[in-house]
Each structure stands twice: as structure tokens, then as C-alpha cells.
Design an enzyme around this catalytic site. Structure first.
Site, mmCIF file in Angstrom:
data_model
loop_
_atom_site.group_PDB
_atom_site.id
_atom_site.type_symbol
_atom_site.label_atom_id
_atom_site.label_comp_id
_atom_site.label_asym_id
_atom_site.label_seq_id
_atom_site.Cartn_x
_atom_site.Cartn_y
_atom_site.Cartn_z
ATOM 1 N N HIS A 56 0.795 -1.237 0.000
ATOM 2 C CA HIS A 56 0.000 0.000 0.000
ATOM 3 C C HIS A 56 0.823 1.280 0.000
ATOM 4 C CE1 HIS A 56 -3.974 -1.868 0.803
ATOM 5 N NE2 HIS A 56 -3.253 -2.768 1.436
ATOM 6 N N LYS A 74 -8.488 13.790 4.491
ATOM 7 C CA LYS A 74 -7.569 12.642 4.493
ATOM 8 C C LYS A 74 -6.590 12.837 5.631
ATOM 9 C CE LYS A 74 -6.541 13.835 0.158
ATOM 10 N NZ LYS A 74 -6.731 12.617 -0.581
ATOM 11 N N ARG A 75 -5.760 11.826 5.909
ATOM 12 C CA ARG A 75 -4.720 12.017 6.920
ATOM 13 C C ARG A 75 -3.870 13.231 6.546
ATOM 14 N NH1 ARG A 75 -3.871 7.966 10.874
ATOM 15 N NH2 ARG A 75 -2.281 9.416 11.558
ATOM 16 N N LYS A 133 0.660 14.459 1.067
ATOM 17 C CA LYS A 133 -0.712 14.714 0.599
ATOM 18 C C LYS A 133 -0.936 16.201 0.336
ATOM 19 C CE LYS A 133 -2.539 10.640 3.034
ATOM 20 N NZ LYS A 133 -3.174 9.785 2.009
ATOM 21 N N THR A 168 -8.576 6.488 -2.141
ATOM 22 C CA THR A 168 -9.926 5.959 -2.326
ATOM 23 C C THR A 168 -10.936 7.075 -2.062
ATOM 24 O OG1 THR A 168 -9.721 5.115 -0.072
ATOM 25 C CG2 THR A 168 -9.516 3.516 -1.855
ATOM 26 N N LYS A 190 -14.613 8.192 -3.842
ATOM 27 C CA LYS A 190 -15.868 8.484 -3.125
ATOM 28 C C LYS A 190 -16.397 9.852 -3.534
ATOM 29 C CE LYS A 190 -13.958 5.735 0.536
ATOM 30 N NZ LYS A 190 -13.015 5.761 1.665
HETATM 31 C C1 26V Z 1 2.756 5.003 6.345
HETATM 32 C C2 26V Z 1 3.821 5.775 6.727
HETATM 33 C C3 26V Z 1 4.719 5.285 7.780
HETATM 34 C C4 26V Z 1 5.961 6.084 8.019
HETATM 35 C C5 26V Z 1 5.883 7.539 7.688
HETATM 36 C C6 26V Z 1 5.146 7.889 6.475
HETATM 37 C C7 26V Z 1 3.996 7.019 6.136
HETATM 38 C C8 26V Z 1 3.094 7.437 5.210
HETATM 39 C C9 26V Z 1 2.016 6.664 4.856
HETATM 40 C C10 26V Z 1 1.859 5.439 5.415
HETATM 41 C C11 26V Z 1 0.660 4.665 4.988
HETATM 42 C C12 26V Z 1 0.891 3.245 4.802
HETATM 43 C C13 26V Z 1 -0.183 2.413 4.302
HETATM 44 C C14 26V Z 1 -1.431 3.072 3.800
HETATM 45 O O1 26V Z 1 -2.323 3.394 4.543
HETATM 46 N N1 26V Z 1 -1.524 3.223 2.502
HETATM 47 C C15 26V Z 1 -2.707 3.737 1.839
HETATM 48 O O2 26V Z 1 -3.447 2.623 1.372
HETATM 49 C C16 26V Z 1 -4.632 2.990 0.687
HETATM 50 C C17 26V Z 1 -5.374 1.734 0.333
HETATM 51 O O3 26V Z 1 -4.661 0.994 -0.590
HETATM 52 C C18 26V Z 1 -4.285 3.823 -0.537
HETATM 53 O O4 26V Z 1 -5.482 4.231 -1.162
HETATM 54 C C19 26V Z 1 -3.462 5.044 -0.142
HETATM 55 O O5 26V Z 1 -3.039 5.735 -1.292
HETATM 56 C C20 26V Z 1 -2.260 4.617 0.682
HETATM 57 O O6 26V Z 1 -1.564 5.745 1.204
#
Ligand code: 26V
Length: 839
Positions: free
Chosen positions: A370, A561-562, A567, A669, A673
Site C-alpha cells: 500500500h 484525508k490524513r 498529501k 480511495t 468516493k
Molecule cells: C505510512 C507511513 C509510515 C511512516 C511515515 C510515512 C507514512 C506514510 C504513509 C503510510 C501509509 C501506509 C499504508 C497506507 O495506509 N496506505 C494507503 O493505502 C490505501 C489503500 O490501498 C491507498 O489508497 C493510499 O493511497 C495509501 O496511502
């Protein structure tokens, strides 16, 4: 034969069956008395909610047990979706809707003197996830149930979900999310489903006629107890379980210690065990070097695999056939330990030969990636592994030995290649790489959008893809339309039913019929009325929560979003400042009234993201109180973004901000939506935005900014943005205002670090993309002023979204990864799929 459910999602004008009404009223009243222990006269709203939820649950359970028996009798292959996150939100109206019981429950409750909407709000929003990854898991569970795929979602029953966000003086503060404090009517505690999960200790090896036999002698044991929540598919014909594990100690109270008067010591073990399911870690909190997180990962993987192995043995009597009856999907690297745990179960506990066990493991498992962000790819110190999971580390070494031998065969003498594919990262103090482990142990590895899957092959998994060609595949994300359209936007759903026919609820390809009406004046008028209605509801909520009055006829510009640098909420704020300045310069101009709406949480430890939230709120304070821009610009930050808030915001959106630095958003996603609800997207060519453009047509989306390749090139050249800023007086002026304290008179240096980053460390290309973004926003202004053209584009966005249904995504997983049959249903628009393929 599937039972036909009369009155399911009845047409709005269809009368409610009096018998059914009386039955539901009786059922709710009986629950109130017998399960809650109260009379109608003394019941609180929450009591009514629980009684109604329990009455509904009874109706679901019958379907659930039938579905369970049918798939068991048929010996069907089962999917197990392993995820540390399930962002399911509220279930009450979701389940009512899928069961087709919304109207009758609404009427029954109305007769009993309570409003369904009031009850709906009593349900806490189950926030067992951080963001996209967790919400995807929830959409997938609903689609698997809809497509009648026998499936179980496995995760952790966190006592506290993602933190509750409060905004105090513009700053984010975090509070525990006590979602279970009033009980949870949906779950069934399965006291008899308990597994032992072990940690620590050492491993014994003996030679058994030339074969090494390992026995793990663990030092610590925790019990995993199952809680099941039914997940109802559309029309209630199939129900699956979400099985969440709770941790407890096998020895909850040391009586001997208690009797010495050491009351804390007596429950210390229990507290240690329970800490495993205490709370959900914010995934983007770095570094992830916390032991408890690894314990969580192993805890839920071990319990889940024990459970599915037991189920398989009960039906098949042996494990050789596992891969033909079981598909395990790893949602990101968090459940990667499944690779080693399944090997341990097969080799150590069931005496399989290593090679055969390995074949079964790889054929059973598959892994979804992801994110490509290097800092987000999990690794764990070898030393920690050795201490917590000594046998698993041995297994990793053995897998790695065979894997590296293959690498040496493919590229003899290439030390860099070897190092890049190794399961152990030798450079950073010896760490186990969970992404590599999941890749090597899976027969399919998928990305979540076309671009993301391509980038996976080019970047993080380049060498592994070379070593195991054909394993990487793409499965572009999707969303469940039941929740994100039918439930969240009943008025738009009503319009669709009218124009496309009742069958549209089951066959989304019929959305196409909207196309013919996209330019029809009368239809456009009705379409706008629906949007206006939704915007009024959001305006009311904003006024209630923030005391800010917004004009429902203004353009609602939404970024939800987060909060993360990639982002680029910051890009949006800088543009807001520039627009504010431009309006002040020429107040007499015909500006398009805009409301900028933000919502999202920042990881508690992510200071820069929290500063961005403060900046949004500081800019809001100045802009919203400046009479010069009144009626033209408002800025709003809504606190505590969650699924329920999203359900109110999304149907009211005119413009969807999908503005990540190209190459960094795996899919997104929220973008789907918002477009499904008629918002136009302003976005970069990133993640699924690219496929959205392909489907809705380039003329119905506003694309701007650098592409992923440009970003890579520019990063190599350096991050200094001085040049860019010197060529853009508008950007220079906005940055100067922010950094000099124009929005923070109480602390003029507050945003100095943001100014510095924008000027000299523009890693996320905020400055570099600014002019292009500003121009795209002004083109949006121009389009908004031509009402029929805007409405047409908005209608076409809705009409062309069917491909983004998670039903389509799940079908693809079922066919290409899991090899399970799905219920035959009307295919998703071939025309839409074609469009996507050819542009
Ligand atoms: C994790 C981390 C961890 C360390 C610091 C930066 C950072 C940034 C983002 C994340 C997210 C990790 C996994 C995640 O939630 N990915 C999301 O998954 C969604 C479903 O597939 C996708 O639509 C999003 O684009 C993706 O960010």
C-alpha cells in the site's frame, strides 16, 4: 437457491408491510425489556439504539448461519483477509440498508416515538484503522459478502481505536477513543474460541534420522479470544464474519501474590497480556521500533492461522490441500509473519518436509502493498526478533538461504543484487525486511493502482520482480457503493433509481444511462437540487460545530484525508493565502465564492503535520473574520475526521482535492468516493487519479503539476526552490505572509519553519507545483461560473465511476489471486472498462 427477499430496498412510494412493521416493533420492544432490562418509559436513546441493533442482529444471524452452513457443505474455498486495521465506522444503518430493512425500521421506530437518525448517532464510529488501508479492508469485507465469497476478516479488537482529535486554539490534541465503553451490540464473544500465542524462550534442535527437528520452548504465553461481528452483503443474502482477537493472560490473577497484599503485582501479567490489544498504533508514527507493535503483529497472525488451520483440518483432515481450500490475503506487511508462522505450523507441528511446506505456503499467501515510501516499509531489528520470536528468525534465515541461492544463480557474483533482495538488511544494523518476506512467501503481490503497481516493479521490488517474474499484479482499489452512495447520499441514489431504473442498485453499469441526461436542463436542475440539499446539511453541521456560517451556494472545496506532507494540505493552504491576497487586492472583481473545507488527523508524533493543522486554523481565523473577503472566501477545519463525518462531507462536495506529490499516493480511495458523489477532481497524475481521469475523461477533471518522473528528476537536482519562488511573485508573497506572522500575530515566528521548507527544502514540491495548481484552481473558478457545463461534468463524473466499485476489485482478486468463484452478477460496465483501457 437464494431466498428472494421481498421489500428489499423498496421503492420510496412502496407502502410498508403492516405485518412486518408490527413484527419489528414487537422485536425492538422485546429487546428493550429482555436484553436491556428497561421499559419504553425509562429507556434512553442509547437503550433504544441497542434494542434496535439487537433486533436487527437477530435477523442477520439467521442469514449468517445459513451462509456458513452452505459454504461448509459445499466445501468452498475460503478467503482470509488479514489486516491490522478495519475502519468500519458505524454498522447500524449500513446493515439495515443491506438487509433492505431501513424503511420498516424507520417506520417502527417512528411509531415508538424515536427517530432513526437520532439512534444512528448513538453508535460509536468504530475507528480500528488509520486511513485508506483500513477503510479499504472494510469496503472489501462488504464486497466479499455481497459477492457471496466465503470469507473471514481477521484483526485485533483494540480497546481503543484511532485517537479522538480535538482542536484547541487551532492545535490538534489527542484523546483516547473509548468506543467500547457502552458495549458493542454487534459482536459475539466466542469464549470457546481461544488460542495460545507464545513469545520468547529458545529453540531445541534434535536430529531425527537425518532431519532436523525444532521445538520452540517459549517463555511467555498469551491467550487470544475471538469476537465475531457479522458483515452483511447487499440484499442480505450472504453474511461473513469479521473475527477480531482480544488478548488476555492464561493466569489473570496470581492469588498467591494478591494474598501478600501486592494487588498490582497480582494482575501484572494480565496487564502485560492485555497491552497487546490496548490500542491501534498510528501507522505513520516513526520509527516503528516498538516491541509492542511486533507483538501485536505476531499475536493476530498466530491466532488467525491456528484458527484457519483448525477449520481446514476439521473439514479436510489434512493440510496438504490447504492452498486449494484457503486463500490468505496479507493487507500490507503487518501480517507478514504469516509466512514464517505457516512454515512453523507445517514443518514443526505437522512434520511436513521443508520444500513441500514452502510450496503450500507460497500457494496460500498473497500480499498487497500500500505504499512505496521507504520510511513506511516495515523492518524489525534482528535482535528484537531473536528475543521475541527465536524460531521465526531461524525460519527466516532458512528461507533466505534458499532465496539467496536463487539470486546467486540468476546474477552470479552480483553482491548488490543479493543485498537488495535479501530478507535481512545488513546496512542498517541488521534488520528483517517485512516487505521482502511477504513478497518471497506469496504467489501474488499486488499494488493498488496501475501506476503504483508499475512503480513497484521499477523501484522497491525491482530486483525481486526480476527474481520472481510474473508475481506482481495490479488490483486498482475500489469503494463500496452501498455505503458511499446509497447510504451516504440517498437523494442522489433516488435520482439514479429514477433515471437508470431500479436495477441500478444491483448493476452499476446502468449508471451509463445518466450520460444521455447530462445536458438535459430539467435533469440538471434536479441534480443540482440534490447537491444543494447535501450542502445545506454540511453547512448546518459546520455551524453547529464551529459557529461558522457558510453559504451553501458557494463552491465547496474539500480536502479530507490524513494530514501528511506528501498529501500536500500545505499546497492547498498556500493557495488559500494567495487567493485571499488576490481578493483583497481587487475586492470588486467577480470572485467565485469558495469554502475551503479540511478534515484529517495527524499522527501524534508528527510535529510538522500538526503545525500544518495549526496553520490551516490560523489562516481560517484571519480569513473568516476579514470583512474584505466576506461572502467570497471561508476556511473551515472540521475536527475528528472519521467515517461518519466523511459520510456527511462527501455528498456535499463540489471539488475534490487529490493533490499529492506525484508518485507518492499509492491509490487514494477518497478520490473515488468524492467523484462518485459528483465532485470534480483537482489533482495530480498520481495513484488512482490517473485511472479516474481515464474513465471520466480529461475534460471532466482538472489535472495539474509535475508527473512522477519529473519529481524524481527534480529531486536529484536539489530541493532548493529559490528560483521557482523568484519567478512567482504570487507564491513569494504568500510565503512571506505566512512566515512573517501575518496569520500568527501572537507568535510571529510560529510558521518560520514552514517558510524555510517552502524556500529551501521543497521535498514535496509544494513551491515547485504552486503556479500550476493556482492556475488549475482559477480554471475551476471559470468552469464553476458556467453552471450547465459544470453540472454536466459533475453528472458525467457520477456516470463514469462504476468501474471503481470494490465489487469489481474483489472480482479481480477472486479470479487472479484467490481462485475462488464469485456470485454471478451483472458485469460492471464494459464500456467504462474499455474507456479506461484505451485512453
Ligand atoms: C505510512 C507511513 C509510515 C511512516 C511515515 C510515512 C507514512 C506514510 C504513509 C503510510 C501509509 C501506509 C499504508 C497506507 O495506509 N496506505 C494507503 O493505502 C490505501 C489503500 O490501498 C491507498 O489508497 C493510499 O493511497 C495509501 O496511502
Amino acid at each position: 437457491m437464494q431466498e428472494q427477499i421481498p421489500g428489499n430496498y423498496p421503492a420510496p412510494d412502496q407502502p410498508i408491510d403492516e405485518l412486518a412493521l408490527a413484527e419489528i416493533k414487537g422485536a425492538i420492544l422485546a429487546k428493550l425489556r429482555l436484553a436491556i432490562g428497561k421499559d419504553a418509559g425509562m429507556a434512553t436513546r442509547r437503550d433504544w439504539y441497542k434494542a434496535a441493533a439487537l433486533a436487527l442482529r437477530d435477523r442477520i444471524v439467521h442469514r449468517w448461519l445459513t451462509a456458513e452452513k452452505e459454504s461448509y457443505d459445499a466445501g468452498s474455498k475460503r478467503v482470509y483477509y488479514l489486516s491490522l486495521e478495519f475502519l468500519i465506522g458505524r454498522l447500524f444503518t449500513d446493515a439495515l440498508n443491506n438487509m433492505g430493512l431501513l424503511p420498516v425500521f424507520e417506520a417502527a421506530l417512528g411509531d415508538l416515538g424515536v427517530g432513526l437518525d437520532d439512534l444512528r448517532k448513538c453508535e460509536p464510529d468504530a475507528a480500528l484503522g488509520n486511513g485508506g488501508l483500513g477503510r479499504l479492508a472494510a469496503c472489501f469485507m462488504e464486497s466479499m459478502a455481497t459477492l457471496a465469497i466465503p470469507a473471514i476478516g481477521y484483526g485485533i479488537r483494540y480497546d481503543f481505536g484511532l485517537f479522538r482529535q480535538i482542536i484547541s486554539h487551532g492545535w490538534q490534541q489527542e484523546y483516547p477513543d473509548e468506543w467500547l465503553s457502552f458495549g458493542n451490540p454487534w459482536e459475539f464473544l466466542r469464549s470457546e474460541v481461544v488460542y495460545h500465542v507464545h513469545f520468547g524462550g529458545f529453540v531445541d534442535h534434535v536430529d531425527d534420522r537425518g532431519r532436523d527437528r525444532a521445538t520452540w520452548r517459549p517463555a511467555e504465553t498469551v491467550q487470544a479470544v475471538a469476537y465475531d461481528t457479522p458483515i452483511v452483503g447487499w440484499r442480505g443474502q450472504h453474511v461473513n464474519a469479521l473475527r477480531l482477537w482480544s488478548a488476555r493472560s492464561p493466569d489473570p490473577l496470581r492469588l498467591d501474590v494478591f494474598n501478600t497484599g501486592d494487588y498490582l503485582g497480582a494482575v501484572a501479567e494480565e496487564a502485560r497480556a492485555e497491552s497487546i490489544c490496548k490500542f491501534l498504533y498510528p501507522n505513520d508514527e516513526s520509527p516503528a521500533g516498538r516491541e509492542l507493535r511486533l507483538r501485536q503483529e505476531y499475536f493476530f497472525v498466530s491466532a488467525s492461522l491456528q484458527d484457519l488451520v483448525k477449520r481446514h483440518l476439521a473439514s479436510d483432515g489434512q493440510l496438504r490441500s490447504l492452498a486449494s481450500k484457503v486463500a490468505v490475503q496479507l493487507n500490507d506487511t503487518h501480517p507478514s509473519l504469516a509466512v514464517t508462522e505457516l512454515m512453523r505450523i507445517l514443518v514443526d507441528l505437522h512434520n511436513f518436509r521443508w520444500d513441500e511446506a514452502w510450496k503450500i505456503t507460497v500457494a496460500t499467501l498473497s500480499y498487497t502493498n500500500h505504499t512505496l515510501l521507504p520510511e513506511a516499509l516495515e523492518t524489525w531489528p534482528v535482535e528484537l526478533f531473536e528475543r521475541l520470536l527465536p524460531r521465526h528468525l531461524e525460519i527466516i534465515y532458512r528461507i533466505n538461504a534458499a532465496h539467496l541461492a536463487l539470486a546467486d544463480q540468476r546474477c552470479p557474483g552480483d553482491i548488490e543484487y543479493r543485498a537488495s533482495v535479501s530478507l535481512i538488511d545488513e546496512k542498517s544494523g541488521r534488520r528483517v525486511r517485512m516487505g521482502q518476506l511477504a513478497f518471497v512467501g506469496s504467489h501474488r503481490i499486488n499494488g493498488v493502482s496501475a501506476m503504483h503497481s508499475d512503480l513497484m516493479k521499477e523501484t522497491v521490488f525491482h530486483d525481486l520482480n526480476h527474481l520472481y517474474p510474473g508475481r506482481i499484479t495490479n488490483k486498482t482499489n475500489g469503494i463500496t457503493f452501498r455505503r458511499w452512495l446509497m447510504l451516504a447520499n440517498p437523494k442522489l441514489t433516488g435520482l439514479l433509481r429514477e433515471v437508470c431504473g431500479e436495477a441500478v442498485l444491483d448493476d452499476f453499469s446502468l449508471f451509463q444511462r445518466l450520460e444521455a441526461r447530462a445536458s438535459d436542463n430539467a435533469f440538471q436542475q434536479r441534480f443540482r437540487e440534490v447537491k444543494h440539499h447535501n450542502k445545506l446539511a454540511l453547512a448546518r453541521l459546520i455551524n453547529e460545530r464551529l459557529g461558522v456560517k457558510i453559504d451553501p451556494s458557494a463552491l465547496f472545496d474539500i480536502q479530507i484525508k490524513r494530514i501528511h506532507e506528501y498529501k500536500r494540505q500545505l499546497l492547498n493552504v498556500v493557495e488559500t493565502v494567495a487567493l485571499y491576497q488576490a481578493i483583497k487586492d481587487e475586492p470588486q472583481r467577480d470572485w467565485v465564492p469558495r469554502v475551503k473545507i479540511f478534515a484529517g488527523k495527524a499522527a501524534a508524533s508528527y510535529r510538522y503535520a500538526k503545525l500544518i493543522i495549526k496553520l490551516i486554523n490560523d489562516v481560517a481565523e484571519v480569513v473568516n473574520n476579514d470583512p474584505d473577503v466576506a461572502g467570497r472566501l471561508k476556511v473551515v477545519f472540521l475536527a475528528d475526521y472519521n467515517v461518519s463525518l466523511a459520510e456527511v462531507i462527501i455528498p456535499a462536495a463540489d471539488l475534490s482535492e487529490q493533490i499529492s506529490t506525484a508518485g507518492m499516493e499509492a491509490s487514494g480511495t477518497g478520490n473515488m468516493k468524492l467523484a462518485l458523489n459528483g465532485a470534480l477532481t483537482i489533482g495530480t497524475l498520481d495513484g488512482a487519479n490517473i485511472e479516474i481521469r481515464d474513465h471520466v475523461g480529461a475534460e471532466n477533471i482538472a489535472i495539474f503539476g509535475m508527473e512522477a518522473g519529473d519529481v524524481m528528476v527534480r529531486r536529484k537536482q536539489g530541493l532548493d526552490a529559490t528560483d521557482v519562488i523568484s519567478r512567482s511573485p504570487r507564491l513569494a508573497r504568500a510565503i512571506t505572509a505566512i512566515e512573517s506572522g501575518a496569520f500568527s500575530p501572537d507568535d510571529r515566528a510560529r510558521f518560520a519553519s514552514i517558510g524555510h521548507a517552502l524556500r529551501y527544502l521543497d521535498h514535496y514540491m509544494v513551491s515547485a507545483d504552486f503556479d500550476s495548481y493556482y492556475a488549475a484552481q482559477r480554471s475551476i473558478d471559470a468552469r464553476w461560473q458556467v453552471v450547465p457545463a459544470w453540472t454536466r461534468a459533475s453528472i458525467l463524473n457520477v456516470a463514469r465511476m462504476p468501474w471503481f466499485s470494490s465489487d469489481r476489485t474483489i472480482r479481480e482478486y477472486a479470479e487472479d489471486i484467490w481462485n475462488v468463484p464469485v456470485r454471478a452478477a451483472a458485469p460492471v460496465s464494459e464500456a467504462g472498462a474499455q474507456r479506461g483501457a484505451t485512453r
